[in-house]
Write an enzyme that holds these catalytic residues in place. Structure first.
Site, short mmCIF file in Angstrom:
data_model
loop_
_atom_site.label_atom_id
_atom_site.label_comp_id
_atom_site.label_asym_id
_atom_site.label_seq_id
_atom_site.Cartn_x
_atom_site.Cartn_y
_atom_site.Cartn_z
N GLY A 61 0.84 -1.20 0.00
CA GLY A 61 0.00 0.00 0.00
C GLY A 61 0.87 1.24 0.00
O GLY A 61 2.07 1.18 0.32
N CYS A 88 5.30 -5.99 1.86
CA CYS A 88 5.57 -4.55 1.84
C CYS A 88 4.82 -3.85 2.99
O CYS A 88 5.14 -4.04 4.15
CB CYS A 88 5.24 -3.97 0.48
SG CYS A 88 5.90 -2.30 0.22
N TYR A 89 3.79 -3.05 2.69
CA TYR A 89 3.03 -2.38 3.73
C TYR A 89 2.41 -3.40 4.68
O TYR A 89 2.40 -3.21 5.90
CB TYR A 89 1.94 -1.51 3.10
CG TYR A 89 1.13 -0.69 4.09
CD1 TYR A 89 1.59 0.54 4.54
CD2 TYR A 89 -0.10 -1.15 4.55
CE1 TYR A 89 0.84 1.30 5.44
CE2 TYR A 89 -0.86 -0.41 5.44
CZ TYR A 89 -0.39 0.82 5.88
OH TYR A 89 -1.13 1.56 6.78
N HIS A 176 8.16 -7.15 -3.21
CA HIS A 176 6.91 -7.55 -3.87
C HIS A 176 7.13 -8.86 -4.62
O HIS A 176 7.57 -8.86 -5.78
CB HIS A 176 6.44 -6.46 -4.83
CG HIS A 176 5.90 -5.26 -4.14
ND1 HIS A 176 4.58 -5.13 -3.81
CD2 HIS A 176 6.52 -4.13 -3.69
CE1 HIS A 176 4.39 -3.97 -3.20
NE2 HIS A 176 5.56 -3.35 -3.10
N GLU A 178 4.88 -10.70 -5.88
CA GLU A 178 3.84 -10.92 -6.89
C GLU A 178 4.25 -10.41 -8.28
O GLU A 178 3.63 -10.81 -9.28
CB GLU A 178 2.53 -10.26 -6.46
CG GLU A 178 2.50 -8.74 -6.50
CD GLU A 178 3.02 -8.07 -5.24
OE1 GLU A 178 2.68 -6.90 -5.00
OE2 GLU A 178 3.77 -8.74 -4.48
N ASP A 234 -15.32 -13.93 -23.20
CA ASP A 234 -16.02 -13.91 -21.91
C ASP A 234 -17.48 -14.35 -22.05
O ASP A 234 -17.96 -15.21 -21.31
CB ASP A 234 -15.96 -12.52 -21.28
CG ASP A 234 -14.55 -11.97 -21.26
OD1 ASP A 234 -13.60 -12.78 -21.26
OD2 ASP A 234 -14.38 -10.75 -21.24
N LYS A 382 -8.82 -13.34 -17.12
CA LYS A 382 -9.00 -13.76 -18.51
C LYS A 382 -8.35 -15.11 -18.80
O LYS A 382 -8.94 -15.96 -19.48
CB LYS A 382 -8.44 -12.69 -19.45
CG LYS A 382 -8.54 -13.03 -20.92
CD LYS A 382 -9.96 -12.92 -21.45
CE LYS A 382 -10.34 -11.47 -21.63
NZ LYS A 382 -11.66 -11.31 -22.32
#
Length: 527
Positions: A61, A88-89, A176, A178, A234, A382
């Site tokens: 964040g 992180c945060y 991070h 991710e 979709d 997706k």
């Protein structure tokens, strides 16, 4: 050896503290074979407990944990005994609440940073190189780890860059994991999920299908269902999924709103019906949509008008089928939409997210909507939708198709939508798609929006004369989940061929430009 827990769709909760990439954390967890959901940082311990999570991840964040009004976490969450990873945060929130110290030391780290694994890295970093490249973005740092925690990594500026408490199954990293810029980021997440928390990798497309079929049947019962089929990935997958659940209770409706690319109506009417056997009704609403969009240039207003007219078109089909439905004893009150998780997030429906833009099938729906929505893909990205489509047996021509927005070319015309402008853009788009396919580049790009700057004119020279035409923008992008994207580096000769053909073959276009903006800061579509 840790015994792995069967998750049975119990979620890993990703607590969002306003992170730019909170959705990406959820996606990475799913890549590890574990189901995940996003919740806002305002979630209470009781609400977390009610969701019965198998693990919790605290996101990054932009704030400082010690500032007044900074996003906080209900202290009771860390008392639930659920395995938790702070990023992180979230790493700093965990440290602060558990008795550690967070401070602004004046030493900042942004971007690529060398981290050193210490104390063998524990279960979180074990087996990884002693030195590795990680992606940092912080000005504060954990100065002192909480009691009972072991430091697992450090950097030149951050002595406590990762820590862990194996007994409580609490872990954290300052970087991070991710993002793909962290060399062993996915390993950090999988080690936490599978080795530390002991979770089985048992979430996959087959499980999603079975779960959604049960949910659809429970929601719909014996009711009749209309499906909004646009021909895109979709809507095609959501229609196939509902068809699998309720069979002939479903009628697919294709609305030709006049904002389609060349050949799309034929593809829907022929290819999709042939592959699924679903009953299809085509509605020709081209004049209705164009009249409703007349004089409108504001992109948000355009999206909302398109969303409204879609619903009105389905309501007309609903009325036309009333007699048939009544004969079978059930009214038609359900409408299927191919809403995806990025649609929900960008329309302000995600955890703590701003409304970036309204999607015609989310934020653009009219308030007097008479249908109950069936949205089986609402929590999916997706690539997950494509996997489900393949599992359902849809042809690759449909499943592998590049994304195309529901509002169609209406949001690829910057300015008022008119019949003439649609023809210009339709021709330019067809040329770009044809040349990209010829060059074998379809598999390398996520999509290539072609945009007409209808309210912009530029001077040109064509046929030894001065012209005053419109620019066309090419927007080739690469992405995994539509939450982030980068522009695709297409070969110059392909770009040159596309540009030459468009300026030679499409009237009123005398300039082709290339959009080289990533997402963020830009979105994939211009409107």
């Amino acid at each position: 050896m840790t015994t792995q827990t069967e998750t049975a769709q119990r979620p890993v909760l990703v607590v969002d503290f306003g992170a730019q990439y909170a959705q990406l954390i959820a996606r990475r967890v799913r890549e590890a074979g574990v189901y995940s959901e996003l919740v806002p940082h305002t979630v209470t311990a009781a609400e977390v407990e009610a969701k019965n999570p198998v693990a919790i991840i605290l996101s990054g964040g932009p704030s400082s944990v010690y500032e007044p009004g900074a996003p906080s976490l209900d202290p009771g969450v860390l008392q639930l005994g659920v395995p938790t990873l702070g990023i992180c945060y979230g790493f700093q929130v965990m440290a602060q609440q558990l008795g550690g110290e967070v401070a602004n030391t004046g030493l900042r780290e942004y971007g690529a940073t060398d981290a050193v694994v210490v104390n063998d890295g524990g279960v979180l970093l074990g087996g990884q190189p002693a030195e590795q490249n990680v992606w940092m973005s912080h000005g504060d740092q954990v100065a002192t780890a909480p009691a009972g925690f072991e430091v697992l990594a450090s950097t030149a500026a951050t002595p406590v860059a990762a820590f862990g408490n194996a007994e409580k199954c609490f872990y954290g990293v300052q970087w991070h994991p991710e993002v793909k810029h962290s060399d062993y980021g996915q390993d950090v997440l999988t080690n936490f999920l599978h080795k530390a928390a002991g979770l089985a990798a048992d979430w996959n497309s087959g499980n999603v299908i079975a779960e959604q079929v049960d949910r659809i049947r429970a929601q719909v019962g014996t009711g009749r269902v209309l499906s909004a089929l646009s021909g895109g990935v979709d809507s095609a997958v959501s229609t196939a999924l509902v068809h699998k659940a309720v069979g002939d209770q479903l009628v697919a409706v294709f609305v030709d709103h006049g904002l389609l690319r060349k050949g799309e109506r034929e593809q829907v009417e022929n290819d999709y019906v042939a592959s699924t056997g679903v009953r299809l009704i085509t509605v020709d609403a081209r004049d209705t949509f164009l009249n409703a969009l007349a004089g409108v240039s504001d992109p948000e207003q355009k999206r909302k008008i398109i969303g409204r007219e879609f619903i009105r078109a389905f309501e007309k089909v609903q009325a036309d089928l009333v007699a048939e439905a009544a004969a079978e004893g059930e009214p038609i009150r359900f409408l299927v939409q191919g809403t995806l998780y990025p649609d929900v997030v960008e329309s302000g429906g995600g955890a703590g997210t701003a409304n970036i833009k309204s999607h015609h099938n989310v934020g653009g729906l009219p308030e007097d909507l008479q249908f109950e929505l069936v949205e089986p893909l609402r929590t999916l990205f997706k690539d997950e939708v494509r996997a489900i489509g393949r599992e359902l047996g849809l042809p690759e021509a449909i499943v592998g198709r590049q994304p195309f927005p529901g509002p169609g070319l209406g949001i690829r015309i910057v300015g008022e939508v008119t019949a003439d402008r649609l023809e210009i853009l339709r021709d330019a788009d067809a040329i770009a798609r044809e040349e990209l396919t010829k060059a074998g580049l379809d598999g390398e790009i996520w999509q290539c929006p072609v945009v007409l700057l209808a309210d912009v004119r530029s001077v040109g020279v064509q046929g030894d004369g001065r012209t005053y035409g419109h620019p066309i923008v090419l927007r080739p992008v690469s992405s995994e989940d539509a939450m982030t994207a980068d522009w695709t580096r297409l070969p110059y000769d392909v770009l040159s061929k596309i540009s030459n053909r468009i300026t030679n073959e499409v009237r009123e276009v005398n300039r082709v430009v290339l959009d080289v903006t990533s997402k963020p800061p830009g979105t994939i579509e211009w409107e």
